[in-house]
Design an enzyme around this catalytic site. Structure first.
Site, short mmCIF file in Angstrom:
data_model
loop_
_atom_site.label_atom_id
_atom_site.label_comp_id
_atom_site.label_asym_id
_atom_site.label_seq_id
_atom_site.Cartn_x
_atom_site.Cartn_y
_atom_site.Cartn_z
N TYR A 1 0.70 -1.26 0.16
CA TYR A 1 0.07 0.02 0.05
C TYR A 1 0.79 1.35 -0.03
CZ TYR A 1 -3.62 -3.25 0.79
OH TYR A 1 -4.71 -4.26 0.73
N TYR B 1 -12.71 -8.25 6.15
CA TYR B 1 -11.28 -8.17 5.32
C TYR B 1 -10.81 -9.75 5.48
CZ TYR B 1 -6.50 -7.68 3.79
OH TYR B 1 -5.58 -7.93 3.13
N ASP C 1 -12.80 -17.08 9.22
CA ASP C 1 -11.53 -16.85 8.80
C ASP C 1 -10.83 -16.27 10.11
OD1 ASP C 1 -9.28 -15.28 7.92
OD2 ASP C 1 -10.37 -13.92 6.77
N LYS D 1 -0.73 -16.42 9.94
CA LYS D 1 -0.19 -15.28 10.71
C LYS D 1 0.75 -15.77 11.74
CE LYS D 1 -2.97 -11.20 9.58
NZ LYS D 1 -1.94 -10.68 8.72
#
Length: 448
Positions: A40, A168, A269, A298
């Protein structure tokens, strides 16, 4: 090697000499600005990143000698801090025998041991494990499982997912299509992405009494699109990059009931929330439910290297394999990388010792105390804490070129986005460092 017309060998020439010596911070920044595209970021108006020398424990050492207390755990992942001796030893031991081998037609101890541990740790009923490369791929795998399950059961019209706004699920094309289509980071791809079905975000806060009205919009859309929906996908309890919102466990419990009632799968998720971050090993445990498909990543390797997994029930696995293909149609090159699996096993062993529970409880207490003063600031809309997650939500978006250096000057690493100044520190952070971290957050926010 170059060969001349007379068959003699010409010496190799190299137009760009390779760098072999250690670079200074200035050299790193110069080369970074020329060639490196950060997440980003823009080459037209770059925000120069801070060169890092090393990491240890909860500290990031910059090339200029400054030390920062890490409040981000490398985006949720480094739960044991940096350089944990158990993880380092696991990597050293594994690399001596086998760093990688293809997983098609072959298997190995690190992978099967990891799968067994994940089955034991995860909610009851999740018995099959597909090991993959990253969190986004894990969600892609979950989506493909849901669609292939529907196809295998003869439900070819079930080609959409139902999800909630403010969610997300990743940056790949399939996962982008399930992120918030209006306020999310990927709305510009609207005309390119597959079209899924969105209900309103869970309106009930974590500690708020649940009402059936809170889930009415999702229920209405499920009823309306029942024949199209292969699965509901959401982030259990905590909506992460879509807004750091915490919602009622009773909402999640009702979602499970609705999935059973209308015969659609539930994908949870837990890339961000898994492995203790919310105070439970998995956020689904707050509601006492088992999804049909579970995504983890993660913190799976303690932030040591990329690895993820997608778990499913026997029902899903059997249903997929009954279909036309007879197999699940997915297979990453680096699936079940032995080196990453070995580190993941070591990381899960550390978690299974149980120490994380008290660590997260201490962090939650410290975050509530330390961030409390921010509630009185006029620029703050809300302050919320759950487990090892602390959030200061502002009325206006932060100006990153101004704010990021201020945090570094305060001796902490905090990476805000939008209107959110948040932290999710490593579980091993000491009380003194946590107090420094929260004080710096309040201090910087107070100057905005």
């Amino acid at each position: 090697m170059l060969v001349n017309n007379d068959n003699s060998v010409a010496p190799m020439t190299q137009s760009k000499p390779l760098l072999s010596e250690s670079l200074t911070g200035e050299q790193i920044s110069e080369l970074d600005a020329k060639h490196v595209w950060h997440p980003y970021s823009s080459f037209n108006s770059p925000l120069l990143p801070f060169p890092v020398e090393s990491t240890e424990g909860v500290r990031i050492r910059l090339k200029d000698g400054r030390e920062l207390i890490d409040g981000m755990a490398s985006w949720w992942s480094a739960v044991h801090g940096y350089g944990h001796p158990v993880l380092k030893q696991a990597a050293h031991d594994q690399i001596e025998t086998m760093s990688h081998v293809m997983f098609g037609g072959l298997t190995h101890e690190p992978a099967v041991t990891l799968c067994e541990k994940l089955v034991k740790l995860s909610p009851d009923g999740l018995n099959k494990v597909f090991i993959c490369d990253s969190g986004s791929v894990s969600v892609e795998v979950a989506m493909k499982m849901a669609f292939q399950y529907a196809l295998s059961q003869g439900n070819r019209e079930r080609n959409k997912l139902l999800t909630v706004r403010s969610g997300y699920h990743g940056d790949t094309f399939a996962t982008m299509a399930t992120c918030d289509p209006v306020n999310g980071m990927h709305h510009m791809f609207e005309n390119i992405l597959p079209k899924h079905i969105f209900a309103e975000a869970p309106p009930c806060k974590f500690e708020e009494a649940f009402s059936e009205s809170h889930i009415q919009d999702l229920k209405d859309k499920l009823v309306q699109h029942q024949q199209e929906v292969a699965a509901i996908i959401l982030e259990p309890i905590v909506q992460g990059a879509g807004g750091m919102r915490f919602y009622s466990p009773d909402y999640l419990k009702r979602v499970r009931e609705l999935c059973d009632e209308y015969d659609v799968l539930l994908i949870a998720d837990e890339i961000a929330t898994g492995f203790g971050r919310t105070g439970k090993m998995f956020a689904c445990e707050h509601a006492g439910i088992t999804p049909d498909i579970l995504c983890v990543g993660k913190a799976l390797t303690g932030g040591f290297m990329s690895l993820a997994a997608t778990l499913c029930t026997d029902k899903v696995a059997k249903g997929i394999c009954e279909g036309e293909a007879g197999v699940f149609m997915h297979g990453p090159t680096f699936m079940a990388n032995p080196l990453a699996c070995s580190v993941a096993n070591a990381s899960l062993d550390l978690l299974m010792s149980g120490e994380w529970q008290q660590q997260v409880a201490n962090i939650e207490s410290g975050l509530k105390i330390g961030l409390g003063p921010a509630k009185a600031l006029s620029q703050v809309e809300d302050v919320r804490v759950l487990g090892a997650i602390g959030v200061i939500e502002l009325h206006e978006p932060v100006d990153m070129p101004t704010v990021q250096p201020q945090f570094v000057q305060e001796g902490v690493w905090v990476r805000p986005f939008g209107r959110l100044v948040y932290v999710l520190p490593p579980f091993v952070i000491e009380n003194e460092d946590l107090a420094h971290l929260t004080k710096a957050m309040v201090s910087v926010v107070s100057r905005l």
